[in-house]
Each structure stands twice: as structure tokens, then as C-alpha cells.
Design an enzyme around this catalytic site. Structure first.
Site, PDB file in Angstrom:
ATOM      1  N   ASP A 144       0.864  -1.196   0.000  1.00 52.90           N
ATOM      2  CA  ASP A 144       0.000   0.000   0.000  1.00 52.90           C
ATOM      3  C   ASP A 144       0.893   1.236   0.000  1.00 52.90           C
ATOM      4  O   ASP A 144       1.784   1.356   0.846  1.00 52.90           O
ATOM      5  CB  ASP A 144      -0.885  -0.025   1.263  1.00 52.90           C
ATOM      6  CG  ASP A 144      -1.658   1.259   1.449  1.00 52.90           C
ATOM      7  OD1 ASP A 144      -2.045   1.561   2.594  1.00 52.90           O
ATOM      8  OD2 ASP A 144      -1.859   1.987   0.444  1.00 52.90           O
ATOM      9  N   ASN A 151      -0.477   4.556  -0.201  1.00 55.50           N
ATOM     10  CA  ASN A 151      -1.128   5.805   0.240  1.00 55.50           C
ATOM     11  C   ASN A 151      -1.853   5.663   1.577  1.00 55.50           C
ATOM     12  O   ASN A 151      -2.701   6.475   1.919  1.00 55.50           O
ATOM     13  CB  ASN A 151      -2.106   6.289  -0.849  1.00 55.50           C
ATOM     14  CG  ASN A 151      -3.217   5.272  -1.062  1.00 55.50           C
ATOM     15  OD1 ASN A 151      -3.173   4.157  -0.540  1.00 55.50           O
ATOM     16  ND2 ASN A 151      -4.236   5.658  -1.827  1.00 55.50           N
ATOM     17  N   ASP A 165      -4.212   3.759   2.736  1.00 54.38           N
ATOM     18  CA  ASP A 165      -5.633   3.420   2.906  1.00 54.38           C
ATOM     19  C   ASP A 165      -5.809   1.944   3.267  1.00 54.38           C
ATOM     20  O   ASP A 165      -6.926   1.447   3.333  1.00 54.38           O
ATOM     21  CB  ASP A 165      -6.422   3.762   1.626  1.00 54.38           C
ATOM     22  CG  ASP A 165      -6.004   2.891   0.446  1.00 54.38           C
ATOM     23  OD1 ASP A 165      -6.631   3.017  -0.619  1.00 54.38           O
ATOM     24  OD2 ASP A 165      -5.049   2.094   0.586  1.00 54.38           O
ATOM     25  N   ASP A 214      -1.715  -1.194  -3.899  1.00 59.76           N
ATOM     26  CA  ASP A 214      -2.034  -0.424  -5.106  1.00 59.76           C
ATOM     27  C   ASP A 214      -0.875  -0.466  -6.101  1.00 59.76           C
ATOM     28  O   ASP A 214       0.200  -0.998  -5.790  1.00 59.76           O
ATOM     29  CB  ASP A 214      -2.373   1.021  -4.722  1.00 59.76           C
ATOM     30  CG  ASP A 214      -1.343   1.580  -3.727  1.00 59.76           C
ATOM     31  OD1 ASP A 214      -1.753   2.026  -2.643  1.00 59.76           O
ATOM     32  OD2 ASP A 214      -0.135   1.514  -4.029  1.00 59.76           O
ATOM     33  N   ASP A 236      -4.721 -10.459 -15.742  1.00 60.48           N
ATOM     34  CA  ASP A 236      -5.695 -11.516 -15.458  1.00 60.48           C
ATOM     35  C   ASP A 236      -6.942 -11.215 -16.292  1.00 60.48           C
ATOM     36  O   ASP A 236      -7.554 -10.152 -16.140  1.00 60.48           O
ATOM     37  CB  ASP A 236      -6.031 -11.498 -13.970  1.00 60.48           C
ATOM     38  CG  ASP A 236      -6.430 -12.873 -13.454  1.00 60.48           C
ATOM     39  OD1 ASP A 236      -5.961 -13.268 -12.372  1.00 60.48           O
ATOM     40  OD2 ASP A 236      -7.198 -13.567 -14.158  1.00 60.48           O
ATOM     41  N   ASP A 246      -8.886 -16.414 -16.582  1.00 55.08           N
ATOM     42  CA  ASP A 246      -9.659 -16.843 -15.419  1.00 55.08           C
ATOM     43  C   ASP A 246     -10.835 -17.753 -15.785  1.00 55.08           C
ATOM     44  O   ASP A 246     -11.622 -17.409 -16.680  1.00 55.08           O
ATOM     45  CB  ASP A 246     -10.207 -15.571 -14.738  1.00 55.08           C
ATOM     46  CG  ASP A 246     -10.970 -15.878 -13.476  1.00 55.08           C
ATOM     47  OD1 ASP A 246     -10.334 -16.190 -12.474  1.00 55.08           O
ATOM     48  OD2 ASP A 246     -12.203 -15.796 -13.519  1.00 55.08           O
ATOM     49  N   GLU A 291      -6.836 -20.978 -16.903  1.00 54.19           N
ATOM     50  CA  GLU A 291      -7.156 -21.631 -15.622  1.00 54.19           C
ATOM     51  C   GLU A 291      -8.261 -22.635 -15.919  1.00 54.19           C
ATOM     52  O   GLU A 291      -9.389 -22.259 -16.226  1.00 54.19           O
ATOM     53  CB  GLU A 291      -7.634 -20.618 -14.574  1.00 54.19           C
ATOM     54  CG  GLU A 291      -7.868 -21.302 -13.224  1.00 54.19           C
ATOM     55  CD  GLU A 291      -8.767 -20.529 -12.309  1.00 54.19           C
ATOM     56  OE1 GLU A 291      -9.610 -19.759 -12.791  1.00 54.19           O
ATOM     57  OE2 GLU A 291      -8.622 -20.668 -11.089  1.00 54.19           O
ATOM     58  N   HIS A 318      -3.625 -17.270  -5.165  1.00 51.39           N
ATOM     59  CA  HIS A 318      -4.550 -16.511  -4.298  1.00 51.39           C
ATOM     60  C   HIS A 318      -5.789 -17.320  -3.921  1.00 51.39           C
ATOM     61  O   HIS A 318      -6.602 -16.859  -3.110  1.00 51.39           O
ATOM     62  CB  HIS A 318      -4.950 -15.223  -5.025  1.00 51.39           C
ATOM     63  CG  HIS A 318      -5.725 -15.517  -6.265  1.00 51.39           C
ATOM     64  ND1 HIS A 318      -5.194 -16.154  -7.370  1.00 51.39           N
ATOM     65  CD2 HIS A 318      -7.026 -15.307  -6.576  1.00 51.39           C
ATOM     66  CE1 HIS A 318      -6.109 -16.303  -8.288  1.00 51.39           C
ATOM     67  NE2 HIS A 318      -7.235 -15.812  -7.842  1.00 51.39           N
ATOM     68  N   ASP A 319      -5.940 -18.508  -4.535  1.00 49.09           N
ATOM     69  CA  ASP A 319      -7.106 -19.347  -4.218  1.00 49.09           C
ATOM     70  C   ASP A 319      -6.743 -20.534  -3.329  1.00 49.09           C
ATOM     71  O   ASP A 319      -7.631 -21.259  -2.868  1.00 49.09           O
ATOM     72  CB  ASP A 319      -7.707 -19.939  -5.506  1.00 49.09           C
ATOM     73  CG  ASP A 319      -8.361 -18.905  -6.379  1.00 49.09           C
ATOM     74  OD1 ASP A 319      -8.432 -19.137  -7.604  1.00 49.09           O
ATOM     75  OD2 ASP A 319      -8.795 -17.868  -5.850  1.00 49.09           O
TER      76      ASP A 319
HETATM   77  O1  TEU Z   1     -11.124 -19.357  -9.880  1.00 50.02           O
HETATM   78  C1  TEU Z   1     -11.989 -20.243 -10.609  1.00 50.02           C
HETATM   79  C2  TEU Z   1     -11.954 -21.569  -9.988  1.00 50.02           C
HETATM   80  O2  TEU Z   1     -11.167 -21.843  -9.131  1.00 50.02           O
HETATM   81  C3  TEU Z   1     -12.918 -22.569 -10.557  1.00 50.02           C
HETATM   82  O3  TEU Z   1     -12.602 -22.663 -11.959  1.00 50.02           O
HETATM   83  C4  TEU Z   1     -12.754 -23.938  -9.928  1.00 50.02           C
HETATM   84  O4  TEU Z   1     -13.403 -24.872 -10.770  1.00 50.02           O
HETATM   85  C5  TEU Z   1     -13.437 -24.008  -8.559  1.00 50.02           C
HETATM   86  O5  TEU Z   1     -12.956 -22.982  -7.723  1.00 50.02           O
HETATM   87  C6  TEU Z   1     -13.151 -25.360  -7.963  1.00 50.02           C
HETATM   88  O6  TEU Z   1     -11.783 -25.477  -7.729  1.00 50.02           O
HETATM   89  C7  TEU Z   1     -11.018 -18.102 -10.535  1.00 50.02           C
HETATM   90  C8  TEU Z   1     -10.190 -17.167  -9.672  1.00 50.02           C
HETATM   91  O7  TEU Z   1      -8.873 -17.706  -9.505  1.00 50.02           O
HETATM   92  C9  TEU Z   1     -10.890 -16.990  -8.346  1.00 50.02           C
HETATM   93  O8  TEU Z   1     -10.109 -16.170  -7.457  1.00 50.02           O
HETATM   94  C10 TEU Z   1     -12.231 -16.329  -8.600  1.00 50.02           C
HETATM   95  O9  TEU Z   1     -12.952 -16.265  -7.384  1.00 50.02           O
HETATM   96  C11 TEU Z   1     -13.046 -17.125  -9.630  1.00 50.02           C
HETATM   97  O10 TEU Z   1     -12.294 -17.539 -10.768  1.00 50.02           O
HETATM   98  C12 TEU Z   1     -14.162 -16.241 -10.179  1.00 50.02           C
HETATM   99  O11 TEU Z   1     -13.573 -15.230 -10.964  1.00 50.02           O
HETATM  100 CA    CA Z   2      -3.496   1.979  -1.186  1.00 53.07          CA
END
Ligand code: TEU
Ligand code: CA
Length: 560
Positions: A21, A23, A25, A29, A98, A199, A256, A329-330
Site C-alpha cells: 500500500d 497511500n 488506505d 495499489d 488476469d 480466469d 485456468e 490466491h485461491d
Molecule cells: O477461480 C476459478 C476456480 O477456481 C474454478 O474454476 C474452480 O473450478 C473451482 O474454484 C473449484 O476449484 C477463478 C479465480 O482464480 C478466483 O479467485 C475467482 O474467485 C473465480 O475464478 C471467479 O472469478
Molecule cells: Ca493503497
């Protein structure tokens, strides 16, 4: 095998909201990222992947886009972006964005118009259906809990959303939608970006007629899911995007595509298919899940990891290309999930990195994994931010009355916020991420785990990643070498060779805290060998035929 820059690259994924970050908040960013480009260059990063930075109400932290042609307010301006791109290029790095086109935000003008009336020009930009006997049009389940259908009073119809109800799915059967997407993708490529992570692209095709899932009681991941994942029709759309737009630029693309095995993945990545350069598969991400999916946490076995990843290494070799990752991130943090974030934290973080960086494919480093950031366990659900977590908690602990502690433990193991706590830059206030209040709490272990401390420690995880990445540039066998598994049945040791011409690597990994004895298979003859990297001091007495491994020990030998 064709040699290309995106096969030789190491990619670093930034989740901008949690990176830096600038600034005060409490939200990361673009200017914060700009300030850290030299850190990434020094690490040896070639390509930066930015999670979405477009305008968004942030229901799903940017994966719900309301304007593809502008930067979300919290992250800065398009001028900030243009400067960031220029500075990335000035350092000889590349930047990929992305691309989120399975759905938009419900605040996108297209959807606002689409929902306004049944006969407006954009109605069919999305998927609208009448209810059936006063209920949803079919029984498909959303990834974020509940039905995939949301009722809209204005026109007394339902719209489809595989993810949150603020993420309506675009209708990829509509040529006008396809034209809009092609135009937007071209606009970003003409700005000079170097490609896309695409995505949830495997979901853009839905089964004709949107039929009910006849076995809703069965495993969602093998039945219902197949009505909107990896259907043959998705390839027509992807190939059209490739031919009309992507093919005209020197870029990289990584789709993905959850739910595919290597054979199906080749439909996306085989040379000549003209679709993507590589895909993120999820099979190794489910070796610790039961039939109930990600929240059904189970112990994992090394033999499963060997068989899953071995399949991918063998079937794509010379035909397609692998995207190699344990973190994003997932996903929860790999050192907590597959390593040991307590006693053998440093050794196991380095072990996991050695594995990902010595397979055949392009390695992805997710922000914080290079310093061994771990999972987090907030005391209450109120500290969590992820829409997937909050929806799941509401459905299971509140509506279904499941034991809250049990639900919280599945969040501790698999929740996406594990990887979304702020990047830990130093041991100062808020880990140096912000001078304000962070949008999500910092992991309390930042005083022990942070970049500043590791920059000063030649034995740090960070120093090890830098060394691994440098090795990749010195030994093309690490990039292009053929993977051959050895000791296939060993439950603790994962060992393999890589061969490219007369260059050979022997990789020996002890995935657990035991001290198993490595026995070199008789068929392997090492006339000479040299230790390239290890997470332990070199054991000079090593007899390569047989040696005892230390807890989570990783060794990579070059040999002839
Ligand atoms: O994730 C999509 C995703 O993970 C699905 O395709 C998957 O089949 C499901 O989660 C089971 O594993 C992407 C992004 O990486 C995620 O952060 C987003 O929340 C999602 O798409 C919607 O944009
Ligand atoms: Ca910021």
C-alpha cells in the site's frame, strides 16, 4: 522441442490488494507495486502476473469487473498502470494481466442494461431464464454456495452466476459478447502487455438446454460440475480468440482450467491447437480433499502426488507445456499444507520450492511463498474477507447448523484468505505493508517471517529461491529436460532425473521429517556428479549410491 521465452521464464503472481500500500488506505495499489519492482528483479523474476486491477466493486476482490477499460479506484489510475508497465519493461521483465471473461460484475453497464428489461439490446449478453414451478431454472450449485441462479424482480426471471451473485455469467453463445471480448483483449495487447492468465475459462461453455443435474446427491465435482466445465464447445471460442487476436502478438497465455487431466488439457495446450500456451490444472490441489470437495479435508499421500504430477510430466512432454505451482490466491499456503510450518518450516519451504522449480514446465511463485509465508487462523469469522469463505460459513455453520469450530478448521486448512493476508515486508507496523489499517489482518508471525530479515540472511528461504531461479538460467536441462521418476514406490522419498541431450539432473526430495535412506537404482550410473543446490550444508562424505536424508532434505545433482 521448441524453445521459447515463456518456457524459460519464472512468473511471479501479485495479488495487488495485499502486496504493498503506497497511500495509507490499507489497500495495496499500483504505486506500491512500482516501489517493489527492483525486489522482484533481484529475485530473478521474468514475468509478473497481476491479479485483476480493472474497475470493480470488489465483491470477489477484482474478479468481478465493472469496467474492463479502467483501473479500480483503490489501485490507482491508468497513468499509474502505464508507468508500471513501462518500468517493468525497463527492467527487462514482462507483465501479464488476469483476463476475467466468464462473467462480469453485476455493476458492469452491460449487466445494468441487460437486467433493465427483457427486450433490451444487451439482454442476451447474460444468461436469463424463467423459473420452474416457482423455483430456480435448474439445480446446479454455485462454487460460492447455493444455487447458480439469482431471481431478479424487475423482469421476473433468474440470471446465471457460477460464482457470487454479483458475478453474472456472460453468454458466450452471443456473437456480440464475443466481439466485445475480442475488442477489449486487443485494446490491452495494443497497450503492450505481454499476455494473460485467463480466469475460469473452462466454464464459458454451459450444457445445451441447461439441464438439471440428474444426480445432485452425488459428487458435485464429477456430475453437476461437468455441465459447465471443459465442455467441447469452449475450444471453439478459445480458438477463435487465438486466431482473431492472441496469435498476432508475441505473448504468453495460461488458462485456468480446473477439472482436467493431462489428456483433456492437451485440447487446450497441445502445440498446433492454437489455444493457450499452458494451463493451470488442479489435480495436485485435490490430493488432500475428499469426495465433498475442497472443504472435505483429508490427509494426502506422496504416492498420490507422484502419480498425479508424473502423469502431467509424461503426457505433456514434447506435446504441450505445464504450469507449475503449489501456491496462488485461491489456495492455502503450501508450506502449511504440504510442508511443516513449525519445526521444519525453512527446510520444508525450500523443499517444496525445489520440487516446483525442477519439474518440466514454467514455475509460478505466488507473493509471499518466496519467504515462506504460512496459513493464518483468525479467531472469528469476522476477520475473514473472502466471499467464498463467508458464503460457505453462512451456509454450513449458520443455515445448516454445522459445528462452527469444525467449519472454522476447514477454513484454517483450505480458506483462500490464507494466501491473501498482507505481504510481510518487515517487522515494523503492519509488516511494512501499510501505514494505515490493512483491509485484512496481517499474519501475526510477520515479526519472524518478513522480507527485510531474509534479505540479510544468506540461508533464508528468499536466498534459496533466488539461487533456484538463477540455476534455471544456467542449466537449460531444468527447463527442457525429460522427467523420469525413480524409487516410484517410496512413501517418503520423491526422486527423479531430468535429461536434455547429455545434461542430466538427479533430484532427491525427502517430503517428510523422517531420515530415510536413499538408494541409487542400479540402472542409474553416475560417473561424476556435482551438488547444484540443497537446503542443508553439503554432506562431503556422500556416497551417491546410498545416503541418509535429513528431515525435508532436498538435493539436486548435475551428473554425467
Ligand atoms: O477461480 C476459478 C476456480 O477456481 C474454478 O474454476 C474452480 O473450478 C473451482 O474454484 C473449484 O476449484 C477463478 C479465480 O482464480 C478466483 O479467485 C475467482 O474467485 C473465480 O475464478 C471467479 O472469478
Ligand atoms: Ca493503497
Amino acid at each position: 522441442m521448441k524453445k521459447t521465452w515463456w518456457k524459460e521464464a519464472v512468473v511471479y503472481q501479485i495479488y495487488p490488494r495485499s502486496f504493498q500500500d503506497s497511500n495509507g488506505d490499507g489497500i495495496g495499489d499500483l504505486q506500491g507495486i512500482l516501489a517493489k519492482l527492483d525486489y522482484l528483479k533481484d529475485l530473478g523474476i521474468d514475468v509478473i502476473w497481476l491479479s485483476p486491477i480493472y474497475k470493480s466493486p470488489n465483491d470477489d476482490n477484482g474478479y468481478d469487473i465493472s469496467d474492463y477499460y479502467d483501473i479500480m479506484d483503490e489501485f490507482g489510475t491508468m497513468e499509474d498502470f502505464d508507468r508500471l508497465l513501462a518500468e517493468v519493461h525497463n527492467r527487462g521483465m514482462k507483465l501479464i494481466m488476469d483476463l476475467v471473461v466468464n462473467h462480469t460484475s453485476d455493476e458492469h453497464p452491460w449487466f445494468i442494461e441487460s437486467r433493465s428489461s427483457k427486450d433490451n439490446a444487451k439482454r442476451d449478453y447474460y444468461i436469463w431464464r424463467h423459473g420452474k414451478e416457482g423455483k430456480e431454472p435448474n439445480n446446479w450449485e454455485s462454487f460460492f454456495s447455493g444455487s447458480v441462479w439469482e431471481y431478479d424482480e424487475t423482469t421476473d426471471e433468474y440470471y446465471l452466476h457460477l460464482f457470487s451473485k454479483k458475478q453474472p455469467d456472460l453468454n458466450w453463445e452471443n456473437p456480440a459478447v464475443i466481439d466485445e471480448i475480442h475488442k477489449m483483449v486487443k485494446w490491452w495487447l495494443d497497450k503492450g502487455i505481454d499476455g494473460f492468465r485467463v480466469d475460469a475459462i473452462n466454464h464459458i461453455g454451459k450444457a445445451d438446454g441447461l439441464p438439471d443435474d440428474p444426480h445432485p446427491e452425488e459428487n458435485f465435482w464429477t456430475v453437476g460440475y461437468r455441465y459447465f466445465a471443459n465442455l467441447p464447445k469452449v475450444h471453439k471460442q478459445i480458438r477463435s480468440l487465438h486466431q482473431e487476436v492472441l496469435s498476432r502478438y508475441d505473448i504468453m497465455t495460461v488458462g485456468e482450467t480446473s477439472g482436467v487431466g493431462p489428456t483433456e488439457a492437451l485440447l487446450y495446450v497441445e502445440e498446433g491447437r492454437e489455444e493457450f500456451n499452458m494451463v493451470f490444472q488442479f489435480e495436485h490441489m485435490s490430493i488432500d480433499s475428499g469426495p465433498g470437495g475442497k472443504w472435505d479435508v483429508r490427509p494426502w499421500s506422496l504416492l498420490d502426488l507422484k502419480s498425479v504430477m508424473g502423469k502431467w510430466q509424461k503426457e505433456l512432454y514434447g506435446r504441450g507445456w505445464n504450469a507449475l505451482y503449489f501456491n496462488n490466491h485461491d489456495q492455502p499456503r503450501a508450506v502449511s499444507r504440504f510442508g511443516d510450518d513449525a519445526k521444519y518450516w525453512k527446510e520444508s519451504a525450500k523443499l517444496l520450492a525445489t520440487y516446483i522449480h525442477t519439474l518440466c514446465g514454467t514455475p509460478y511463485v505466488y507473493q509471499g511463498e518466496e519467504i515462506g509465508m504460512t496459513n493464518v487462523a483468525f479467531d472469528t469469522i469476522d476477520a475473514y474477507r473472502d466471499v467464498e469463505i463467508l458464503n460457505m460459513y453462512k451456509e454450513k455453520a449458520v443455515e445448516q447448523g454445522q459445528d462452527a469450530k469444525t467449519v472454522m478448521h476447514s477454513i484454517y486448512a483450505k480458506g483462500r484468505d490464507n494466501s491473501r493476508t498482507p505481504m510481510q515486508w518487515d517487522a515494523g507496523l503492519q509488516a511494512g505493508f501499510t501505514t494505515g489499517t490493512p483491509w485484512i489482518q496481517v499474519n501475526p508471525n510477520y515479526t519472524r517471517i518478513n522480507v527485510k530479515q531474509q534479505l540479510q540472511d544468506s540461508d533464508s528461504i528468499l536466498a534459496y529461491y533466488r539461487q533456484l531461479i538463477r540455476l534455471r538460467k544456467q542449466h537449460e536441462v531444468m527447463v527442457y529436460g525429460d522427467y523420469q521418476l525413480i524409487l516410484a514406490d517410496h512413501p517418503e522419498i520423491y526422486a527423479y532425473t531430468r535429461t536434455f541431450g547429455d545434461a542430466h539432473l538427479l533430484v532427491v526430495l525427502n517430503f517428510f521429517a523422517g531420515t530415510p535412506v536413499f538408494q541409487l537404482p542400479a540402472q542409474l550410473e553416475l560417473r561424476s556428479f556435482k551438488l547444484l543446490i540443497s537446503n542443508y550444508p553439503e554432506d562431503s562424505a556422500t556416497n551417491i549410491e546410498t545416503f541418509t536424508l535429513r528431515p525435508y532434505e532436498a538435493r539436486v545433482y548435475a551428473y554425467e
